[in-house]
Write a protein that holds these residues in place. Structure first.
Motif, PDB file in Angstrom:
ATOM      1  N   THR A  31     -17.069  13.017 -39.545  1.00  0.00           N
ATOM      2  CA  THR A  31     -17.510  14.330 -40.048  1.00  0.00           C
ATOM      3  C   THR A  31     -18.106  15.189 -38.926  1.00  0.00           C
ATOM      4  N   GLY A  32     -18.599  14.551 -37.859  1.00  0.00           N
ATOM      5  CA  GLY A  32     -19.083  15.322 -36.710  1.00  0.00           C
ATOM      6  C   GLY A  32     -17.955  16.145 -36.107  1.00  0.00           C
ATOM      7  N   ALA A  33     -16.726  15.564 -36.126  1.00  0.00           N
ATOM      8  CA  ALA A  33     -15.568  16.276 -35.570  1.00  0.00           C
ATOM      9  C   ALA A  33     -15.325  17.568 -36.353  1.00  0.00           C
ATOM     10  N   MET A  34     -15.662  17.553 -37.651  1.00  0.00           N
ATOM     11  CA  MET A  34     -15.445  18.752 -38.466  1.00  0.00           C
ATOM     12  C   MET A  34     -16.420  19.864 -38.050  1.00  0.00           C
ATOM     13  N   TYR A  35     -17.696  19.486 -37.829  1.00  0.00           N
ATOM     14  CA  TYR A  35     -18.669  20.496 -37.362  1.00  0.00           C
ATOM     15  C   TYR A  35     -18.287  20.983 -35.960  1.00  0.00           C
ATOM     16  N   ARG A  36     -17.738  20.081 -35.150  1.00  0.00           N
ATOM     17  CA  ARG A  36     -17.284  20.481 -33.818  1.00  0.00           C
ATOM     18  C   ARG A  36     -16.117  21.473 -33.928  1.00  0.00           C
ATOM     19  N   ALA A  37     -15.225  21.233 -34.905  1.00  0.00           N
ATOM     20  CA  ALA A  37     -14.089  22.141 -35.079  1.00  0.00           C
ATOM     21  C   ALA A  37     -14.575  23.532 -35.512  1.00  0.00           C
ATOM     22  N   VAL A  38     -15.605  23.575 -36.367  1.00  0.00           N
ATOM     23  CA  VAL A  38     -16.172  24.877 -36.776  1.00  0.00           C
ATOM     24  C   VAL A  38     -16.770  25.574 -35.552  1.00  0.00           C
ATOM     25  N   ALA A  39     -17.437  24.792 -34.697  1.00  0.00           N
ATOM     26  CA  ALA A  39     -18.045  25.379 -33.495  1.00  0.00           C
ATOM     27  C   ALA A  39     -16.960  25.984 -32.606  1.00  0.00           C
ATOM     28  N   LEU A  77      -7.166  22.133 -35.913  1.00  0.00           N
ATOM     29  CA  LEU A  77      -7.823  23.357 -36.369  1.00  0.00           C
ATOM     30  C   LEU A  77      -6.744  24.422 -36.521  1.00  0.00           C
ATOM     31  N   ASN A  78      -6.557  24.887 -37.744  1.00  0.00           N
ATOM     32  CA  ASN A  78      -5.508  25.870 -38.045  1.00  0.00           C
ATOM     33  C   ASN A  78      -4.164  25.459 -37.437  1.00  0.00           C
ATOM     34  N   GLY A  79      -3.844  24.177 -37.533  1.00  0.00           N
ATOM     35  CA  GLY A  79      -2.545  23.677 -37.069  1.00  0.00           C
ATOM     36  C   GLY A  79      -2.505  23.244 -35.613  1.00  0.00           C
ATOM     37  N   ASP A  80      -3.541  23.588 -34.821  1.00  0.00           N
ATOM     38  CA  ASP A  80      -3.533  23.195 -33.393  1.00  0.00           C
ATOM     39  C   ASP A  80      -4.326  21.907 -33.195  1.00  0.00           C
ATOM     40  N   ASP A  81      -3.803  21.031 -32.346  1.00  0.00           N
ATOM     41  CA  ASP A  81      -4.514  19.789 -32.025  1.00  0.00           C
ATOM     42  C   ASP A  81      -5.674  20.113 -31.087  1.00  0.00           C
ATOM     43  N   VAL A  82      -6.902  19.959 -31.586  1.00  0.00           N
ATOM     44  CA  VAL A  82      -8.094  20.315 -30.789  1.00  0.00           C
ATOM     45  C   VAL A  82      -8.916  19.055 -30.454  1.00  0.00           C
ATOM     46  N   SER A  83      -8.283  17.882 -30.583  1.00  0.00           N
ATOM     47  CA  SER A  83      -9.012  16.608 -30.416  1.00  0.00           C
ATOM     48  C   SER A  83      -9.778  16.543 -29.098  1.00  0.00           C
ATOM     49  N   ASP A  84      -9.169  17.014 -28.007  1.00  0.00           N
ATOM     50  CA  ASP A  84      -9.856  16.953 -26.710  1.00  0.00           C
ATOM     51  C   ASP A  84     -10.802  18.143 -26.543  1.00  0.00           C
ATOM     52  N   ALA A  85     -10.366  19.303 -27.010  1.00  0.00           N
ATOM     53  CA  ALA A  85     -11.153  20.528 -26.815  1.00  0.00           C
ATOM     54  C   ALA A  85     -12.528  20.452 -27.489  1.00  0.00           C
ATOM     55  N   ILE A  86     -12.662  19.637 -28.554  1.00  0.00           N
ATOM     56  CA  ILE A  86     -13.962  19.580 -29.253  1.00  0.00           C
ATOM     57  C   ILE A  86     -14.921  18.570 -28.624  1.00  0.00           C
ATOM     58  N   ARG A  87     -14.491  17.878 -27.565  1.00  0.00           N
ATOM     59  CA  ARG A  87     -15.346  16.819 -26.989  1.00  0.00           C
ATOM     60  C   ARG A  87     -16.126  17.289 -25.769  1.00  0.00           C
ATOM     61  N   THR A  88     -16.228  18.583 -25.552  1.00  0.00           N
ATOM     62  CA  THR A  88     -16.989  19.060 -24.388  1.00  0.00           C
ATOM     63  C   THR A  88     -18.472  19.170 -24.747  1.00  0.00           C
ATOM     64  N   LEU A  89     -19.291  19.252 -23.689  1.00  0.00           N
ATOM     65  CA  LEU A  89     -20.735  19.401 -23.881  1.00  0.00           C
ATOM     66  C   LEU A  89     -21.062  20.725 -24.585  1.00  0.00           C
ATOM     67  N   GLU A  90     -20.317  21.772 -24.209  1.00  0.00           N
ATOM     68  CA  GLU A  90     -20.542  23.095 -24.814  1.00  0.00           C
ATOM     69  C   GLU A  90     -20.321  23.026 -26.333  1.00  0.00           C
ATOM     70  N   ILE A  91     -19.246  22.342 -26.744  1.00  0.00           N
ATOM     71  CA  ILE A  91     -18.950  22.258 -28.182  1.00  0.00           C
ATOM     72  C   ILE A  91     -19.965  21.351 -28.883  1.00  0.00           C
ATOM     73  N   ALA A  92     -20.421  20.297 -28.205  1.00  0.00           N
ATOM     74  CA  ALA A  92     -21.430  19.415 -28.818  1.00  0.00           C
ATOM     75  C   ALA A  92     -22.687  20.227 -29.140  1.00  0.00           C
ATOM     76  N   GLN A  93     -23.105  21.053 -28.191  1.00  0.00           N
ATOM     77  CA  GLN A  93     -24.316  21.861 -28.408  1.00  0.00           C
ATOM     78  C   GLN A  93     -24.079  22.905 -29.498  1.00  0.00           C
ATOM     79  N   ALA A 173     -31.444  14.147 -21.646  1.00  0.00           N
ATOM     80  CA  ALA A 173     -32.072  15.403 -22.085  1.00  0.00           C
ATOM     81  C   ALA A 173     -31.251  16.031 -23.204  1.00  0.00           C
ATOM     82  N   GLU A 174     -29.939  15.944 -23.069  1.00  0.00           N
ATOM     83  CA  GLU A 174     -29.036  16.546 -24.053  1.00  0.00           C
ATOM     84  C   GLU A 174     -29.130  15.787 -25.388  1.00  0.00           C
ATOM     85  N   ILE A 175     -29.206  14.479 -25.311  1.00  0.00           N
ATOM     86  CA  ILE A 175     -29.343  13.650 -26.532  1.00  0.00           C
ATOM     87  C   ILE A 175     -30.673  13.946 -27.221  1.00  0.00           C
TER      88      ILE A 175
END
Ligand code: DC
Length: 226
Positions: A31-39, A77-93, A173-175
């Motif tokens: 479910t974290g991946a879903m919030y990451r996709a919204v981000a 996300l909207n048909g595009d594979d974003v599996s890698d794009a959502i794993r960045t530090l920017e998206i986590a924040q 620090a990020e955690i």
């Protein structure tokens, strides 16, 4: 059978959730991946993270799909594979910020419930509010935790193998920053459900935690004939 796994970032939820889904033949929902996709959708849309109404609209109109087996789960996300794009530090924040918005949570919780209920054999869901909000009647609830230093060390080692550049101190620090936001938000903060099995994974290796979880699930299955 619905298995809920909650806990802070880096406690081992994803790895163990996937292992359990494979063992018991269940759907696995990160479910974290879903919030990451919204981000990611919000950033792509040019929306300010300070605009909850806009982000809520982005969440409502985003088509988020999780496809594939637990070990090779892909996020669309909207048909595009974003599996890698959502794993960045920017998206986590950014995910940690958008997940504080109640309307966003409402949309995600509805989606998570629908996917969990539709799955014929059942589902392993991992997140922060699965046992408390999404599936309060889950068959079994786990709360995995570990000391921040242990979680930062694991995340740092994982990042290194993936070629990401950061230091252990930055990761810690990020955690700590994300933990603070996850436990202090007013809607569905990270809390331990009363009936959750709590496992501190700081000093345990993966197979020890897995064996404990499988033992608890089998106890439940025998008791409830699931
Ligand atoms: O587990 P993760 O790091 O991929 O989660 C990303 C963010 O989403 C994290 O800051 C917590 C939030 N989240 C949440 O609020 N509720 C969930 N069920 C799952 C994740």
């Amino acid at each position: 059978m619905i298995i809920a796994i909650d806990g802070p970032s880096g406690a081992g939820k994803s790895t163990l959730g996937k292992m359990l889904a494979r063992k018991f033949g269940l759907l696995y929902l990160d479910t974290g991946a879903m919030y990451r996709a919204v981000a990611l959708a919000s950033i792509n849309d040019g929306s300010s993270l300070d605009d909850p109404a806009r982000i809520s609209e982005v969440a409502r109109s985003a088509r988020i799909e999780l496809k594939g087996e637990p070990d090779s789960l892909r996020v669309f996300l909207n048909g595009d594979d974003v599996s890698d794009a959502i794993r960045t530090l920017e998206i986590a924040q950014a995910a940690s910020v958008v997940s504080t918005i109640s309307d966003v949570r409402k949309t995600m919780v509805e989606l998570q419930r629908r996917l969990g209920e539709e799955s014929p054999a059942g589902c392993v869901l991992e997140g922060r509010d699965i046992g408390t909000v999404v599936f309060p009647n889950a068959d079994i609830k786990f709360f995995l935790t570990a000391k921040p230093e242990a979680r930062a060390r694991r995340r740092f080692d994982e990042d290194k193998t993936k070629g990401r550049v950061s230091t252990y101190e930055q990761t810690l620090a990020e955690i700590n920053e994300r933990d603070a936001r996850d436990v202090s938000r007013s809607d569905s903060p990270l809390t331990i459900a009363d009936d959750a099995v709590v496992i501190d994974t700081s000093e345990l290796d993966l197979s020890e935690v897995f064996d404990q979880m499988v033992g608890k699930i089998n106890e439940k299955r025998t008791a409830a004939a699931l």
